[in-house]
Design an enzyme around this catalytic site. Structure first.
Site, short mmCIF file in Angstrom:
data_model
loop_
_atom_site.label_atom_id
_atom_site.label_comp_id
_atom_site.label_asym_id
_atom_site.label_seq_id
_atom_site.Cartn_x
_atom_site.Cartn_y
_atom_site.Cartn_z
N ASP A 25 0.83 -1.21 0.00
CA ASP A 25 0.00 0.00 0.00
C ASP A 25 0.87 1.26 0.00
OD1 ASP A 25 -2.35 1.42 -0.03
OD2 ASP A 25 -2.68 1.32 2.13
N ASN A 73 -10.92 -2.47 -5.44
CA ASN A 73 -10.12 -1.57 -6.29
C ASN A 73 -10.76 -1.31 -7.66
OD1 ASN A 73 -6.95 -2.76 -4.96
ND2 ASN A 73 -8.07 -0.91 -4.42
C1 IPE Z 1 -5.64 -2.51 -0.04
O1 IPE Z 1 -5.23 -1.23 -0.35
C2 IPE Z 1 -5.68 -3.35 -1.27
C3 IPE Z 1 -4.40 -3.60 -1.90
C4 IPE Z 1 -3.24 -3.23 -1.45
C5 IPE Z 1 -4.47 -4.34 -3.12
P1 IPE Z 1 -6.28 -0.04 -0.61
O2 IPE Z 1 -5.47 1.18 -0.78
O3 IPE Z 1 -7.18 -0.42 -1.71
O4 IPE Z 1 -7.11 -0.04 0.75
P2 IPE Z 1 -7.93 1.13 1.47
O5 IPE Z 1 -8.92 1.62 0.46
O6 IPE Z 1 -6.96 2.20 1.86
O7 IPE Z 1 -8.54 0.47 2.66
C1 IPE Z 2 -1.43 0.21 -3.38
O1 IPE Z 2 -1.20 1.57 -3.44
C2 IPE Z 2 -1.68 -0.40 -4.72
C3 IPE Z 2 -3.05 -0.85 -4.98
C4 IPE Z 2 -4.04 -0.85 -4.14
C5 IPE Z 2 -3.32 -1.34 -6.31
P1 IPE Z 2 -2.41 2.61 -3.48
O2 IPE Z 2 -2.76 2.86 -4.90
O3 IPE Z 2 -3.52 2.16 -2.64
O4 IPE Z 2 -1.72 3.91 -2.89
P2 IPE Z 2 -2.37 4.93 -1.85
O5 IPE Z 2 -2.87 4.13 -0.69
O6 IPE Z 2 -3.48 5.62 -2.57
O7 IPE Z 2 -1.25 5.84 -1.47
MG MG Z 3 -4.02 2.46 -0.69
#
Ligand code: IPE
Ligand code: IPE
Ligand code: MG
Length: 242
Positions: A25, A73
């Site tokens: 994340d 997602n």
């Molecule tokens: C969790 O991250 C899912 C993945 C890393 C694939 P998100 O960024 O989607 O989660 P939330 O929305 O902050 O809970």
């Molecule tokens: C994790 O990084 C990757 C996926 C969930 C695909 P994020 O895209 O959630 O990055 P933040 O949390 O918005 O910084």
């Molecule tokens: Mg995220």
């Protein structure tokens, strides 16, 4: 298969997780802080992913899972989702070749068949090519959601005609049927939640929430995390033994 089998290096950890699961994340925030587009963060995230797979193998971890795309997602802008798909496609097509040298078995948790057809094809080629891997398991959690996984298991149990199941039998209906439960779950970026990850399997997992964003997660961060894991006292409901 004609691949050179890499040997693992000797390591000094007392206790290593058998199954390490990582919620990668913070790609978007990493990019934003640098004045870049979120997609640049995902690109940098793939570099960290590749390095971490190698580091896990080198350190002697048997199973590593990466949560890379959740069932939630899909609610992101189409442009971002398309970029993630094309990065995963390049990763599977180009980067996994090197990983084949690790005597790896690549598997997936999640309904990856909902991804674009050419990506599904690449993934299935990769699963087929590595199906006899014995040393290392790489579990790609893509279009994965813990609740969806549990509901899918319940539906499959009903279809199988079983009237009741015990916990072990239930586990066999999950994507992770052939894997041990994750011993250690790392989530980068400072968020302290599971976001629908391994809800059944995490019953006795240890958790670790480093503040750094995923693209900055390097070997020293992994070693720091594993050292922290080594200090945890896992009791599984029993009385502490010293
Ligand atoms: C969790 O991250 C899912 C993945 C890393 C694939 P998100 O960024 O989607 O989660 P939330 O929305 O902050 O809970
Ligand atoms: C994790 O990084 C990757 C996926 C969930 C695909 P994020 O895209 O959630 O990055 P933040 O949390 O918005 O910084
Ligand atoms: Mg995220």
């Amino acid at each position: 298969m004609g691949y050179v089998m890499f040997k693992r290096k000797n390591q000094n950890f007392n206790v290593l997780p058998t199954h390490l699961a990582i919620i990668l994340d913070g790609n978007g925030r990493w990019a934003k802080r640098r004045g870049l587009k979120r997609t640049a963060g995902h690109k940098a995230g793939v570099v960290a992913l590749k390095a971490t797979i190698k580091n896990c193998f080198d350190l002697g971890i048997k199973v590593v899972s990466f949560y890379a795309f959740s069932t939630e997602n899909w609610n992101r802008p189409k442009e971002e989702i398309d970029t993630i798909f094309s990065l995963v496609r390049d990763f599977v097509k180009n980067d996994l070749e090197e990983i084949y040298n690790y005597d790896v078995k690549v598997v997936a948790s999640g309904d990856y068949t909902k991804f674009p057809a050419d990506l599904v094809e690449e993934l299935e080629k990769c699963f087929e090519k590595t199906k006899n891997g014995k040393t290392f398991i790489l579990n790609l959690c893509i279009n994965y959601g813990g609740r969806a996984e549990i509901v899918r298991a319940v539906n499959n149990i009903m279809q199988s005609g079983k009237k009741s199941v015990n916990e072990d039998e239930f586990s066999k209906f999950l994507y992770t049927a052939d894997l041990p439960d994750p011993d250690f779950i790392i989530r980068t970026s400072g968020e302290q939640r599971l976001s629908n990850y391994m809800l059944w399997q995490c019953a006795y997992s240890e958790f670790y929430f480093p503040k750094i964003c995923w693209p900055d997660f390097d070997k020293s961060e992994l070693i720091k995390a594993l050292n922290e894991y080594g200090k945890r006292n896992r009791r599984f409901g029993k009385i502490k033994e010293n």
